[in-house]
Design a protein around this motif. Structure first.
Motif, short mmCIF file in Angstrom:
data_model
loop_
_atom_site.label_atom_id
_atom_site.label_comp_id
_atom_site.label_asym_id
_atom_site.label_seq_id
_atom_site.Cartn_x
_atom_site.Cartn_y
_atom_site.Cartn_z
N CYS A 174 -18.09 -15.66 56.18
CA CYS A 174 -18.19 -16.94 55.50
C CYS A 174 -18.13 -16.84 53.92
O CYS A 174 -18.45 -15.63 53.46
N LEU A 175 -17.57 -18.03 53.20
CA LEU A 175 -17.14 -17.66 51.85
C LEU A 175 -18.51 -17.65 50.73
O LEU A 175 -18.58 -16.92 49.92
N THR A 176 -19.62 -18.61 51.25
CA THR A 176 -20.83 -18.65 50.48
C THR A 176 -22.21 -18.71 51.34
O THR A 176 -21.95 -18.58 52.68
N ARG A 179 -22.38 -21.09 54.34
CA ARG A 179 -21.54 -21.05 55.43
C ARG A 179 -20.77 -22.39 56.09
O ARG A 179 -20.81 -22.71 57.07
N ALA A 180 -20.46 -22.98 55.00
CA ALA A 180 -19.63 -24.21 55.25
C ALA A 180 -18.02 -23.71 55.38
O ALA A 180 -17.30 -24.49 56.15
N GLN A 181 -17.46 -22.94 54.83
CA GLN A 181 -16.30 -22.36 55.13
C GLN A 181 -16.29 -20.79 55.30
O GLN A 181 -16.70 -19.89 54.78
N CYS A 182 -15.54 -20.99 56.62
CA CYS A 182 -15.59 -19.29 57.11
C CYS A 182 -14.30 -19.04 57.54
O CYS A 182 -13.41 -19.94 57.91
N GLN A 184 -10.65 -18.29 58.16
CA GLN A 184 -9.42 -18.36 57.21
C GLN A 184 -9.64 -18.64 55.82
O GLN A 184 -8.81 -18.08 55.01
N SER A 185 -10.58 -19.36 55.48
CA SER A 185 -11.05 -19.82 54.31
C SER A 185 -11.38 -18.64 53.36
O SER A 185 -11.40 -18.33 52.28
N VAL A 186 -11.75 -17.43 54.02
CA VAL A 186 -12.24 -16.14 53.52
C VAL A 186 -10.86 -15.13 53.52
O VAL A 186 -10.57 -14.40 52.61
#
Length: 248
Positions: A174-176, A179-182, A184-186
Motif C-alpha cells: 500500500c502507498l501509505t 492503506r487506502a491506495q494499494c 496498482q497505485s503503488v
C-alpha cells in the motif's frame, strides 16, 4: 163471529202495527230509516264511518271514495271486472338477410429486396502465429514485448521489489499507512521511479515484515508477540512503450 176469523184479523193488525213501528216508532219518532246512517233501512243497522245512508242503503265512505277500477256496492269498494284481453298475434317471421358478395383477397405484393449496408462490417483481425502477438494491428514477437491498450510495450519483471539503498526493505503493498491506495497505485509510481512508463502487471500481496511505504518515509514493522500484519509484492512487471522513430 167464530174464533178462526178473529185470529186472522188479529194477526193482520199486528203486522200493520209492526210495519209502522219499523218506519218510525221503535227507533224513535225522529229517526228516518231512509237517511239515518245509524239506522239505515232497519233499526240498529249502522253504516261505516262517514258513509251516507241513501234510500235505506249504506253508501261508500265519503273520505274513502273508490279509486279508478273500483265501484261502490252496499258501502264496499268492489274491483271492476277485467275485460278479457285479445290473444296476442304471432309475429311474422323476419326475412333472412341475403348473403353479401365475397370480395376477392388482394394479391400479395412482390418482395422488395433489402438494400445492402453502406458500411460493410470490418474485416476480422489477423491471427498471429505462435510466439507473436497482435500489437498496433501487426504481429510482433513476444520477446519481452506485450500489448497494452493496443500499443506495443517492452516489459521487465522485478521480483521482490525493494525500497531503500543501505537498509533495503520490501516495498509495502500500500502507498501509505492508512492503506487506502494499494496494488496498482503503488506499482505505477515505483516503475516510473525506475525510468519506465508504468506497471504492466504485478503479483501480490504476500505477507512480509518489515516493509517500506512508497508514499512516506514510514515503515511497517512486526509488533513483538504478534503476527506480521505487513504485506508486499511478490513481483512487479514494469513496461516501456515502443515509440516509432521518424525517418529522416
Amino acid at each position: 163471529m167464530t174464533r178462526g176469523p178473529r185470529l186472522l184479523t188479529l194477526l193482520m193488525v199486528l203486522a200493520l202495527a209492526s210495519s209502522a213501528r219499523a218506519q218510525t216508532g221503535v227507533c224513535g219518532s225522529n229517526i228516518d230509516l231512509q237517511t239515518d246512517p245509524q239506522n239505515c233501512g232497519t233499526c240498529g243497522a249502522v253504516c261505516v264511518a262517514t258513509a251516507p245512508c241513501v234510500s235505506g242503503i249504506c253508501g261508500c265512505p265519503i273520505d274513502r271514495a273508490c279509486i279508478g277500477g273500483f265501484t261502490c256496492v252496499n258501502g264496499t269498494c268492489i274491483a271492476d271486472p277485467v275485460p278479457a284481453s285479445p290473444s296476442p298475434m304471432e309475429p311474422s317471421p323476419s326475412p333472412e338477410p341475403s348473403p353479401s358478395p365475397i370480395e376477392p383477397s388482394p394479391s400479395p405484393s412482390p418482395a422488395v429486396p433489402s438494400p445492402s449496408p453502406a458500411n460493410p462490417s470490418p474485416s476480422p483481425a489477423p491471427t498471429c502465429p505462435a510466439g507473436q502477438i497482435l500489437c498496433n494491428g501487426k504481429c510482433v514477437k513476444v520477446d519481452r514485448t506485450n500489448c497494452f491498450n493496443g500499443q506495443c510495450v517492452k516489459t521487465v519483471q522485478i521480483n521482490n521489489p525493494q525500497r531503500g539503498s543501505l537498509l533495503s526493505m520490501s516495498l509495502d503493498f500500500c502507498l501509505t499507512t492508512d492503506r487506502a491506495q494499494c496494488g496498482q497505485s503503488v506499482a505505477d509510481p515505483y516503475c516510473q521511479q525506475l525510468g519506465y512508463d508504468g506497471a504492466f502487471s504485478f503479483d501480490g500481496p504476500v505477507t512480509a515484515c518489515p516493509t517500506s511505504f512508497l508514499g512516506s518515509q514510514r515503515a511497517c514493522r512486526q509488533i513483538l508477540g504478534r503476527r506480521c500484519s505487513c504485506a508486499t509484492f511478490r513481483s512487479i512487471t514494469c513496461m516501456r512503450f515502443l515509440r516509432k522513430v521518424a525517418k529522416p
